[in-house]
Write a protein that holds these residues in place. Structure first.
Motif, mmCIF file in Angstrom:
data_model
loop_
_atom_site.group_PDB
_atom_site.id
_atom_site.type_symbol
_atom_site.label_atom_id
_atom_site.label_comp_id
_atom_site.label_asym_id
_atom_site.label_seq_id
_atom_site.Cartn_x
_atom_site.Cartn_y
_atom_site.Cartn_z
ATOM 1 N N PHE A 169 -39.132 -12.447 28.919
ATOM 2 C CA PHE A 169 -40.533 -12.052 29.079
ATOM 3 C C PHE A 169 -41.355 -12.702 27.979
ATOM 4 N N ALA A 170 -42.587 -13.070 28.334
ATOM 5 C CA ALA A 170 -43.440 -13.776 27.377
ATOM 6 C C ALA A 170 -44.229 -12.790 26.525
ATOM 7 N N TYR A 171 -44.544 -13.231 25.327
ATOM 8 C CA TYR A 171 -45.329 -12.430 24.387
ATOM 9 C C TYR A 171 -46.571 -11.824 25.041
ATOM 10 N N GLN A 172 -47.299 -12.643 25.835
ATOM 11 C CA GLN A 172 -48.582 -12.183 26.389
ATOM 12 C C GLN A 172 -48.442 -10.960 27.273
ATOM 13 N N LEU A 173 -47.317 -10.842 27.964
ATOM 14 C CA LEU A 173 -47.112 -9.652 28.795
ATOM 15 C C LEU A 173 -46.684 -8.474 27.934
ATOM 16 N N VAL A 174 -45.676 -8.700 27.102
ATOM 17 C CA VAL A 174 -45.061 -7.549 26.424
ATOM 18 C C VAL A 174 -46.004 -6.943 25.383
ATOM 19 N N VAL A 175 -46.839 -7.788 24.762
ATOM 20 C CA VAL A 175 -47.749 -7.254 23.744
ATOM 21 C C VAL A 175 -48.724 -6.252 24.381
ATOM 22 N N VAL A 176 -49.161 -6.561 25.599
ATOM 23 C CA VAL A 176 -50.114 -5.672 26.264
ATOM 24 C C VAL A 176 -49.414 -4.393 26.747
ATOM 25 N N ARG A 199 -57.960 -8.883 29.416
ATOM 26 C CA ARG A 199 -57.979 -9.022 30.878
ATOM 27 C C ARG A 199 -56.746 -8.355 31.501
ATOM 28 N N LEU A 200 -55.617 -8.545 30.871
ATOM 29 C CA LEU A 200 -54.392 -7.946 31.400
ATOM 30 C C LEU A 200 -54.486 -6.417 31.373
ATOM 31 N N PHE A 201 -55.039 -5.880 30.319
ATOM 32 C CA PHE A 201 -55.278 -4.435 30.266
ATOM 33 C C PHE A 201 -56.103 -3.997 31.476
ATOM 34 N N GLN A 202 -57.166 -4.770 31.703
ATOM 35 C CA GLN A 202 -58.083 -4.447 32.806
ATOM 36 C C GLN A 202 -57.332 -4.456 34.142
ATOM 37 N N LEU A 203 -56.525 -5.504 34.357
ATOM 38 C CA LEU A 203 -55.794 -5.621 35.619
ATOM 39 C C LEU A 203 -54.799 -4.485 35.790
ATOM 40 N N LEU A 204 -54.337 -3.947 34.673
ATOM 41 C CA LEU A 204 -53.383 -2.835 34.739
ATOM 42 C C LEU A 204 -54.097 -1.493 34.819
ATOM 43 N N GLY A 205 -55.423 -1.542 34.842
ATOM 44 C CA GLY A 205 -56.190 -0.305 34.953
ATOM 45 C C GLY A 205 -56.227 0.473 33.652
ATOM 46 N N ALA A 206 -56.066 -0.209 32.531
ATOM 47 C CA ALA A 206 -56.029 0.473 31.231
ATOM 48 C C ALA A 206 -57.180 0.000 30.350
ATOM 49 N N ASP A 261 -46.818 -3.014 25.531
ATOM 50 C CA ASP A 261 -46.483 -2.174 24.369
ATOM 51 C C ASP A 261 -47.722 -1.525 23.757
ATOM 52 N N ASP A 262 -48.788 -2.311 23.587
ATOM 53 C CA ASP A 262 -50.011 -1.717 23.013
ATOM 54 C C ASP A 262 -50.523 -0.595 23.915
ATOM 55 N N TRP A 263 -50.365 -0.776 25.202
ATOM 56 C CA TRP A 263 -50.773 0.242 26.180
ATOM 57 C C TRP A 263 -49.887 1.485 26.050
ATOM 58 N N ASP A 264 -48.575 1.269 26.134
ATOM 59 C CA ASP A 264 -47.648 2.412 26.108
ATOM 60 C C ASP A 264 -47.697 3.151 24.770
ATOM 61 N N GLN A 265 -47.955 2.417 23.695
ATOM 62 C CA GLN A 265 -48.018 3.078 22.381
ATOM 63 C C GLN A 265 -49.415 3.652 22.089
ATOM 64 N N GLN A 266 -50.311 3.489 23.058
ATOM 65 C CA GLN A 266 -51.686 4.024 22.952
ATOM 66 C C GLN A 266 -52.385 3.552 21.689
ATOM 67 N N ILE A 267 -52.206 2.254 21.414
ATOM 68 C CA ILE A 267 -52.839 1.657 20.241
ATOM 69 C C ILE A 267 -54.355 1.658 20.459
ATOM 70 N N THR A 268 -55.087 2.140 19.482
ATOM 71 C CA THR A 268 -56.548 2.170 19.635
ATOM 72 C C THR A 268 -57.192 0.946 18.982
ATOM 73 N N GLU A 269 -56.497 0.371 18.005
ATOM 74 C CA GLU A 269 -57.086 -0.781 17.303
ATOM 75 C C GLU A 269 -55.970 -1.719 16.855
ATOM 76 N N GLN A 303 -40.935 -3.757 35.434
ATOM 77 C CA GLN A 303 -41.692 -2.861 36.315
ATOM 78 C C GLN A 303 -43.174 -3.266 36.353
ATOM 79 N N VAL A 304 -43.730 -3.601 35.182
ATOM 80 C CA VAL A 304 -45.143 -4.000 35.135
ATOM 81 C C VAL A 304 -45.324 -5.352 35.832
ATOM 82 N N LEU A 305 -44.371 -6.247 35.619
ATOM 83 C CA LEU A 305 -44.460 -7.552 36.289
ATOM 84 C C LEU A 305 -44.423 -7.353 37.809
#
Ligand code: GLU
Length: 306
Positions: free
Chosen positions: A181-188, A214-221, A190-198, A98-100
């Protein structure tokens, strides 16, 4: 708190701390990943935060049967208890797709037919050969147009970082030709959906951080803060090798491994606790944990494990 944080947000306005440990179950927990587990755990718990465990089992050809269970039971034996259920990447394929699709809709993604050899011949970094071709015939890898990725960021441990411009500009893979799916997509995602702060993790991922921001930024997060931990090596430039069991935790008493991990993290135990039960070691380490004491050293030679 690290010394260089400039904006002081009052404690009651800060989002609650959520950290994570994200092992790849390609084998049992080894000494290198124990350092990341202990460092991220102590940082989260010292902030009265939550510490999540995420199983990065997305790269199915590398996943070893029973490795995930073995990792979780090793964490338990060290007293590293996680909060909430473990998140399994293998159960989140629809979300990644869905994110892709969203990124594709924004024209931020393109298909690429190049193979590894062609990229090696081009110098190892992908030169964007397919960026204008509008390929759609499978099998294709799907790459992010990485334009706009910063070459700089501030790391909580290493301070101001300058990343190689060519690395920052590489259009990297989000979904591989083999459909994974590549690590670079899924890590972002997941960190987004899990609301990781650090994110506190090994320094091998230091140079990947601007891509993820950058990916966070492009996703508006909003991206989390990032801090990286030194890597234990057998000698400069030489990883602890899995093959010769150099970092196999089962070879050592638990307290020995935990004491050594804490030493690598710049938080050595007093001599009286070196052989103490791990719960005693961990509570001492928690009471004395300071991220600012983690050495700003990418690699720390650990002669015992050579
Ligand atoms: N799964 C990665 C590893 O085991 C860690 C990824 C991350 O912390 O971002 O090295």
């Amino acid at each position: 708190m690290p010394g260089f944080s400039t904006v002081q947000i009052p404690a009651d306005k800060r989002p609650p701390y959520i950290g994570r440990f994200a092992p790849s179950p390609s084998g049992p927990l080894h000494f290198g990943s124990l350092i990341a587990a202990v460092g991220s755990y102590l940082q989260a718990k010292s902030q009265h935060g939550r510490w999540l465990v995420r199983m990065e089992d997305i790269d199915t050809p590398r996943v070893q049967p029973h490795a995930a269970d073995a990792i979780l039971s090793t964490l338990e034996r060290f007293g590293l208890g996680w909060d909430g259920p473990v998140l399994w990447q293998s159960q989140r394929l629809e979300r990644y797709q869905q994110v892709l699709a969203e990124l594709t809709q924004q024209q931020l993604v393109y298909g690429c037919q190049c193979n590894r050899r062609q990229i090696q011949q081009a110098g190892g970094l992908y030169p964007g050969s397919c960026a204008a071709l509008q390929l759609s015939q499978p099998p294709l890898a799907w790459r992010l147009r990485s334009q706009g990725t910063s070459t700089q960021f501030t790391d909580l441990v290493f301070g101001q970082q300058q990343i190689d411009a060519a690395v920052a500009a590489e259009d990297y893979i989000l979904k591989r030709r083999d459909g994974l799916f590549a690590y670079q997509l899924v890590v972002v995602v997941d960190d987004w959906d899990q609301q990781i702060t650090e994110v506190i993790r090994g320094a091998d991922l230091l140079s990947m951080t601007p891509r993820q921001q950058r990916l966070f930024q492009l996703l508006g997060a909003t991206p989390p803060r990032y801090g990286h931990l030194p890597l234990a090596v057998s000698a400069p430039g030489h990883k602890l090798s899995k093959q010769n069991h150099a970092s196999d935790l089962s070879q050592w008493p638990l307290s020995h491994s935990l004491a050594r991990a804490l030493a690598v993290l710049g938080q050595p135990l007093p001599p009286t606790l070196i052989a103490a039960p791990v719960n005693e070691q961990l509570s001492y380490a928690l009471a004395h944990w300071r991220l600012a004491k983690v050495p700003q050293q990418l690699e720390i030679p650990c002669s015992d494990f050579a």
